[in-house]
Scaffold this active site. Structure first.
Site, PDB file in Angstrom:
ATOM      1  N   SER A  74       9.298  -0.836  -1.851  1.00 28.51           N
ATOM      2  CA  SER A  74       9.131  -1.027  -0.402  1.00 28.51           C
ATOM      3  C   SER A  74       9.002   0.252   0.406  1.00 28.51           C
ATOM      4  O   SER A  74       8.809   0.175   1.624  1.00 28.51           O
ATOM      5  CB  SER A  74      10.284  -1.866   0.153  1.00 28.51           C
ATOM      6  OG  SER A  74      10.038  -3.229  -0.068  1.00 28.51           O
ATOM      7  N   LYS A  77       6.069   0.426   2.656  1.00 31.58           N
ATOM      8  CA  LYS A  77       6.048  -0.023   4.051  1.00 31.58           C
ATOM      9  C   LYS A  77       5.988   1.136   5.033  1.00 31.58           C
ATOM     10  O   LYS A  77       5.721   0.931   6.231  1.00 31.58           O
ATOM     11  CB  LYS A  77       7.272  -0.895   4.340  1.00 31.58           C
ATOM     12  CG  LYS A  77       7.294  -2.218   3.565  1.00 31.58           C
ATOM     13  CD  LYS A  77       8.483  -3.071   3.963  1.00 31.58           C
ATOM     14  CE  LYS A  77       8.484  -4.423   3.276  1.00 31.58           C
ATOM     15  NZ  LYS A  77       9.089  -4.391   1.936  1.00 31.58           N
ATOM     16  N   SER A 134      13.713  -4.311   5.612  1.00 38.80           N
ATOM     17  CA  SER A 134      12.644  -4.254   4.615  1.00 38.80           C
ATOM     18  C   SER A 134      12.055  -5.640   4.361  1.00 38.80           C
ATOM     19  O   SER A 134      11.732  -5.999   3.228  1.00 38.80           O
ATOM     20  CB  SER A 134      13.157  -3.655   3.296  1.00 38.80           C
ATOM     21  OG  SER A 134      12.078  -3.286   2.460  1.00 38.80           O
TER      22      SER A 134
END
Length: 395
Positions: A74, A77, A134
């Site tokens: 993640s 992101k 997240s």
């Protein structure tokens, strides 16, 4: 009830050495604290790869397998949030714009805020959910909105922006970081996009949140980055955990004039990623300082002009720059000045007349042009006669 659960969860995550953390993919991971001793060499941090970078200059202060492509989880992101911020900067989007969740976004799974198809949230709310929790569904909803309804179009933009930033080890396949074949990045590339995101100071209004909520308090958020609460000066930035990636984090922190980015990838546990990131940041703050240049135009005399309507031309220099140095070496920085003693007319404003170089033991740290501050025309017979006539008329 949900608020009480979130508080109990946060206490369990960060008070108990053997607590279980929910990963970005929805998997559980052990967080038994096995922080490396302070004397452990940086090269032996329990991470497969890592980078310590100065956010202001991009100077790499430490690297370990920095260009090895790995699943980034993640921390992907960061690029998703960067493209959103750039859309806002370009005037194509605002934080108050409403985004409608698609069936695809609602089906993301893993860490999420349980968006339903057709549900609407503002860009600000979705950015908060992405940065703090997240949330995969929030990140996908943002990506599709910016991509004109298409995840594929947004991913193309992610890869195009990565190429512009020099992220040569990276290929994005989705905006969430969920494991996908060929979806890779490197510690160095993550540091590059982290640095780009930090060019937007307002991003820290999201990345430094410890606990918050959405839906009028019905959905509680707890930051996946424990350094936000427990590391002095932490400014973010993003965690990542999947079965392919292991535990990763891009951690940024600012103290005084120094803003550092610590990226670690491929750790076995969450505790190892945070201890590794902390060790890199500690090293940076204890060993380096930001040196600011002090060159000014007042220290230079005007340059003589040959065959000009003026006998000399004043100069200017823009030396507003900063250089990161090891502590204690600031006094070793020396100026090397090269300046033309005389220049032939005509002289144009901005014309380069010399250079200032900041040197440290034979290495150039920075270089600045010394330029003409004004225009000086060439003297001709006609102009000389005209000037003589004007003087006589003035008498």
């Amino acid at each position: 009830m949900k608020k009480l659960f979130a508080i109990l969860l946060a206490a369990a995550l960060f008070a108990s050495p053997s607590a279980a953390l929910a990963s970005d993919s929805g998997e559980a991971e052990t967080t038994q604290e096995t922080a490396a001793p302070a004397e452990t060499p940086l090269s032996e941090i329990p991470a497969k790869s890592g980078v310590l970078m100065d956010a202001a200059t991009g100077t790499v202060l430490f690297e370990k397998e920095a260009h090895t492509p790995m699943a980034p989880a993640s921390i992907t992101k960061i690029m998703t949030m960067l493209l959103v911020m750039e859309e806002i900067q370009a005037g194509n989007l605002t934080m108050q714009d409403r985004v409608t969740c698609s069936a695809n976004a609602a089906s993301m799974g893993g860490t999420q805020i349980w968006l339903k198809e057709g549900e609407q949230m503002t860009v600000q709310e979705l950015m908060k959910a992405t940065a703090v929790a997240s949330a995969n569904d929030a990140a996908m909803a943002l990506a599709e909105h910016v991509g004109g309804g298409s995840e594929e179009a947004f991913v193309e933009r992610m890869n195009a922006r990565a190429a512009e930033l020099g992220m040569n080890d990276t290929l994005f396949c989705n905006p969430t970081g969920l494991d996908a074949e060929g979806h890779v990045s490197s510690a160095y590339d993550v540091a590059l996009m982290s640095r780009a995101l930090l060019q937007f100071p307002e991003i820290t209004q999201f990345t430094t949140i410890w606990m918050d909520s959405l839906r009028e308090g019905r959905t509680e958020l707890v930051n996946t980055n424990k350094l936000v609460r427990f590391y002095k000066g932490c400014t973010g930035l993003k965690t990542g955990t999947t079965s392919d990636a292991g535990s990763c984090v891009s951690a940024s922190a600012a103290r005084g004039k120094l803003h550092l980015i610590s990226v670690v990838m491929g750790c076995r546990t969450s505790a190892e990623r945070f201890s590794s990131a902390r060790q890199l940041l500690d090293y940076g703050f204890s060993h380096y300082t930001m040196f600011e240049t002090s060159v000014s135009k007042e220290q230079f005399t005007p340059v003589k002009v040959k065959h000009g309507v003026l006998p000399e031309v004043s100069v200017e220099v823009d030396a507003s720059s900063s250089v990161i140095l090891e502590k204690g070496r600031e006094k070793l920085v020396a100026e090397e000045i090269t300046l033309e003693p005389e220049v032939e007319a005509p002289v144009e404003p901005g014309q380069v007349l010399g250079r200032v170089r900041l040197m440290l033991e034979g290495e150039e740290l920075a270089s600045f042009e010394i330029r003409a501050a004004e225009k000086v025309e060439r003297m001709t017979f006609g102009r000389a006669f005209g000037m003589l006539f004007e003087r006589m008329a003035g008498l």
